[in-house]
Structure formats: C-alpha cells, structure tokens
Write a protein that holds these residues in place. Structure first.
Motif, PDB file in Angstrom:
ATOM      1  N   MET A   1       0.592   5.005  16.028  1.00  0.00           N
ATOM      2  CA  MET A   1      -0.724   5.198  15.470  1.00  0.00           C
ATOM      3  C   MET A   1      -0.690   4.920  13.966  1.00  0.00           C
ATOM      4  SD  MET A   1      -3.096   8.581  15.306  1.00  0.00           S
ATOM      5  CE  MET A   1      -3.995   8.277  16.799  1.00  0.00           C
ATOM      6  N   ILE A   2      -1.682   4.225  13.470  1.00  0.00           N
ATOM      7  CA  ILE A   2      -1.790   3.943  12.041  1.00  0.00           C
ATOM      8  C   ILE A   2      -2.185   5.224  11.315  1.00  0.00           C
ATOM      9  CG2 ILE A   2      -3.033   2.603  10.278  1.00  0.00           C
ATOM     10  CD1 ILE A   2      -1.233   0.906  12.108  1.00  0.00           C
ATOM     11  N   THR A   3      -1.498   5.519  10.211  1.00  0.00           N
ATOM     12  CA  THR A   3      -1.803   6.723   9.448  1.00  0.00           C
ATOM     13  C   THR A   3      -2.350   6.419   8.055  1.00  0.00           C
ATOM     14  OG1 THR A   3       0.465   6.844   8.640  1.00  0.00           O
ATOM     15  CG2 THR A   3      -0.049   8.066  10.662  1.00  0.00           C
ATOM     16  N   GLY A   4      -2.441   5.147   7.706  1.00  0.00           N
ATOM     17  CA  GLY A   4      -2.967   4.785   6.392  1.00  0.00           C
ATOM     18  C   GLY A   4      -2.516   3.398   5.998  1.00  0.00           C
ATOM     19  N   VAL A   5      -2.899   3.001   4.814  1.00  0.00           N
ATOM     20  CA  VAL A   5      -2.457   1.725   4.249  1.00  0.00           C
ATOM     21  C   VAL A   5      -1.137   1.989   3.546  1.00  0.00           C
ATOM     22  CG1 VAL A   5      -2.960  -0.084   2.565  1.00  0.00           C
ATOM     23  CG2 VAL A   5      -4.805   0.879   3.950  1.00  0.00           C
ATOM     24  N   ASN A   6      -0.094   1.238   3.889  1.00  0.00           N
ATOM     25  CA  ASN A   6       1.214   1.431   3.279  1.00  0.00           C
ATOM     26  C   ASN A   6       1.248   0.824   1.885  1.00  0.00           C
ATOM     27  OD1 ASN A   6       4.152   0.368   2.787  1.00  0.00           O
ATOM     28  ND2 ASN A   6       4.297   2.147   4.142  1.00  0.00           N
ATOM     29  N   HIS A   7       0.921  -0.443   1.776  1.00  0.00           N
ATOM     30  CA  HIS A   7       0.842  -1.103   0.476  1.00  0.00           C
ATOM     31  C   HIS A   7       0.022  -2.377   0.624  1.00  0.00           C
ATOM     32  CE1 HIS A   7       4.273  -3.301   2.201  1.00  0.00           C
ATOM     33  NE2 HIS A   7       3.966  -4.285   1.368  1.00  0.00           N
ATOM     34  N   ILE A   8      -0.403  -2.897  -0.508  1.00  0.00           N
ATOM     35  CA  ILE A   8      -1.115  -4.176  -0.566  1.00  0.00           C
ATOM     36  C   ILE A   8      -0.325  -5.085  -1.484  1.00  0.00           C
ATOM     37  CG2 ILE A   8      -3.212  -5.347  -1.358  1.00  0.00           C
ATOM     38  CD1 ILE A   8      -4.753  -2.784  -0.614  1.00  0.00           C
ATOM     39  N   THR A   9      -0.103  -6.324  -1.051  1.00  0.00           N
ATOM     40  CA  THR A   9       0.586  -7.309  -1.865  1.00  0.00           C
ATOM     41  C   THR A   9      -0.401  -8.400  -2.257  1.00  0.00           C
ATOM     42  OG1 THR A   9       2.704  -6.899  -0.778  1.00  0.00           O
ATOM     43  CG2 THR A   9       2.452  -9.014  -1.911  1.00  0.00           C
ATOM     44  N   LEU A  10      -0.453  -8.697  -3.542  1.00  0.00           N
ATOM     45  CA  LEU A  10      -1.293  -9.776  -4.049  1.00  0.00           C
ATOM     46  C   LEU A  10      -0.411 -10.814  -4.728  1.00  0.00           C
ATOM     47  CD1 LEU A  10      -4.220  -7.749  -5.691  1.00  0.00           C
ATOM     48  CD2 LEU A  10      -4.209  -8.901  -3.461  1.00  0.00           C
ATOM     49  N   ALA A  11      -0.608 -12.067  -4.372  1.00  0.00           N
ATOM     50  CA  ALA A  11       0.074 -13.161  -5.053  1.00  0.00           C
ATOM     51  C   ALA A  11      -0.628 -13.406  -6.385  1.00  0.00           C
ATOM     52  CB  ALA A  11       0.029 -14.418  -4.193  1.00  0.00           C
ATOM     53  N   VAL A  12       0.159 -13.648  -7.430  1.00  0.00           N
ATOM     54  CA  VAL A  12      -0.388 -13.870  -8.769  1.00  0.00           C
ATOM     55  C   VAL A  12       0.281 -15.082  -9.399  1.00  0.00           C
ATOM     56  CG1 VAL A  12      -0.926 -11.401  -9.049  1.00  0.00           C
ATOM     57  CG2 VAL A  12       1.247 -12.294  -9.916  1.00  0.00           C
ATOM     58  N   ASN A  13      -0.401 -15.704 -10.346  1.00  0.00           N
ATOM     59  CA  ASN A  13       0.158 -16.860 -11.050  1.00  0.00           C
ATOM     60  C   ASN A  13       0.800 -16.499 -12.382  1.00  0.00           C
ATOM     61  OD1 ASN A  13      -2.448 -18.795  -9.715  1.00  0.00           O
ATOM     62  ND2 ASN A  13      -0.301 -19.147  -9.298  1.00  0.00           N
ATOM     63  N   ASP A  14       0.419 -15.387 -12.974  1.00  0.00           N
ATOM     64  CA  ASP A  14       0.944 -14.969 -14.272  1.00  0.00           C
ATOM     65  C   ASP A  14       1.245 -13.481 -14.164  1.00  0.00           C
ATOM     66  OD1 ASP A  14       1.206 -14.008 -16.918  1.00  0.00           O
ATOM     67  OD2 ASP A  14      -0.115 -15.567 -17.703  1.00  0.00           O
ATOM     68  N   SER A  52       3.515 -16.282  -7.405  1.00  0.00           N
ATOM     69  CA  SER A  52       3.310 -17.377  -6.471  1.00  0.00           C
ATOM     70  C   SER A  52       3.719 -18.697  -7.112  1.00  0.00           C
ATOM     71  CB  SER A  52       1.834 -17.441  -6.059  1.00  0.00           C
ATOM     72  OG  SER A  52       1.603 -18.547  -5.216  1.00  0.00           O
ATOM     73  N   ASP A  53       4.334 -19.557  -6.322  1.00  0.00           N
ATOM     74  CA  ASP A  53       4.671 -20.889  -6.803  1.00  0.00           C
ATOM     75  C   ASP A  53       3.471 -21.827  -6.716  1.00  0.00           C
ATOM     76  OD1 ASP A  53       7.344 -20.274  -7.405  1.00  0.00           O
ATOM     77  OD2 ASP A  53       7.908 -20.561  -5.308  1.00  0.00           O
ATOM     78  N   ALA A  54       2.528 -21.489  -5.869  1.00  0.00           N
ATOM     79  CA  ALA A  54       1.328 -22.306  -5.685  1.00  0.00           C
ATOM     80  C   ALA A  54       0.147 -21.652  -6.398  1.00  0.00           C
ATOM     81  CB  ALA A  54       1.017 -22.444  -4.196  1.00  0.00           C
ATOM     82  N   PRO A  55      -0.805 -22.454  -6.842  1.00  0.00           N
ATOM     83  CA  PRO A  55      -2.006 -21.869  -7.457  1.00  0.00           C
ATOM     84  C   PRO A  55      -2.726 -20.952  -6.462  1.00  0.00           C
ATOM     85  CG  PRO A  55      -1.946 -24.248  -7.780  1.00  0.00           C
ATOM     86  CD  PRO A  55      -0.849 -23.907  -6.820  1.00  0.00           C
ATOM     87  N   ILE A  56      -3.276 -19.871  -6.976  1.00  0.00           N
ATOM     88  CA  ILE A  56      -4.024 -18.927  -6.141  1.00  0.00           C
ATOM     89  C   ILE A  56      -5.426 -19.499  -5.944  1.00  0.00           C
ATOM     90  CG2 ILE A  56      -4.852 -16.552  -5.906  1.00  0.00           C
ATOM     91  CD1 ILE A  56      -1.764 -16.869  -6.109  1.00  0.00           C
ATOM     92  N   ALA A  57      -5.851 -19.587  -4.697  1.00  0.00           N
ATOM     93  CA  ALA A  57      -7.190 -20.090  -4.383  1.00  0.00           C
ATOM     94  C   ALA A  57      -8.123 -18.905  -4.146  1.00  0.00           C
ATOM     95  CB  ALA A  57      -7.151 -20.983  -3.138  1.00  0.00           C
TER      96      ALA A  57
END
Length: 133
Positions: A1-14, A52-57
């Motif tokens: 059963m899901i108990t919450g959000v563990n973490h969020i990962t965001l790709a960034v350029n800088d 991120s190695d690629a530009p974020i869209a």
C-alpha cells in the motif's frame, strides 16, 4: 500500500542556480550535494535535483507540483516568488495559489489549501458535477 510520496526528482540544467532557487527563494534546506545533484528538504518533501546532459523541455500541459504554504506565509512568499519566477497561470481554484516555473521551467504551485478544503468547496457548490466519495 502506498503511504505517501517518497521523493521527487527534477532534472536541471544549472545545479547551483536551482539550489539557490529552491533554498533562497522557496526556503528549502540543502541536505546533500555532489557534482551532478543535490538533496533538499522543503517541509516534509525530499527533493532531488539532478544535472541533465540534455536541455530541459518545459511542459505545456497542466502537469505541475503543488507545494503547501501556510496562509500567514503566503503573501510574503508569493511576492518573493513572483519577483524571481515566471508565472504561468492565474488562480481560479479554491484557496490561495500562485502558479510559477522554476529556473528550468518545471511548473510549480504554491497553495494554502488541503484536499479536505477542496472537497468542502465542491460540496458547497450545488451546480458542481463532481462526485465526492
């Protein structure tokens, strides 16, 4: 059963710019960093930033992450954010909200409401077509 959000990962350029935004503007706490990433805490949220190695869209749909803020802190924090971020939508929902983009264009929302307050809002609207369970 899901108990919450563990973490969020965001790709960034800088990475340094993103760490600055999430700590100095949004008030997060930097917990760890390395050449290609960082772990931050924003309230109870574990946020991972990864270079991120690629530009974020930037997304053009409604997908976004909503961050909770107290009603007392909302005016000060929303003014600070508005001075440092692009706004992407006006608020038309229940509760105070500010819709903005981080430096890489990720859509975020600063919001003071809860699921309970949102459901109460729709319960009070006789014309609402929403089914509340």
């Amino acid at each position: 059963m899901i108990t919450g959000v563990n973490h969020i990962t965001l790709a960034v350029n800088d990475l340094p710019r993103s760490i600055w935004f999430y700590t100095d503007i949004l008030g997060g706490t930097l917990r760890a960093d390395w050449p290609r990433g960082a772990y931050l805490e924003l309230g109870e949220l574990w946020l991972c930033l990864t270079l991120s190695d690629a530009p974020i869209a930037p997304r053009n749909d409604y997908t976004h992450i909503a961050l909770t803020c107290s009603e007392a802190d909302f005016p000060r924090l929303s003014e600070l954010i508005a001075n440092h971020a692009e706004l992407w939508q006006d608020n038309s929902s229940e509760g105070a909200s500010l819709y903005f983009r981080d430096p890489d264009g990720h859509k975020l929302e600063l919001h003071t409401g809860t699921l309970a307050s949102r459901l109460d809002h729709y319960r009070a609207q006789s014309e609402s077509r929403m089914r509340i369970h």
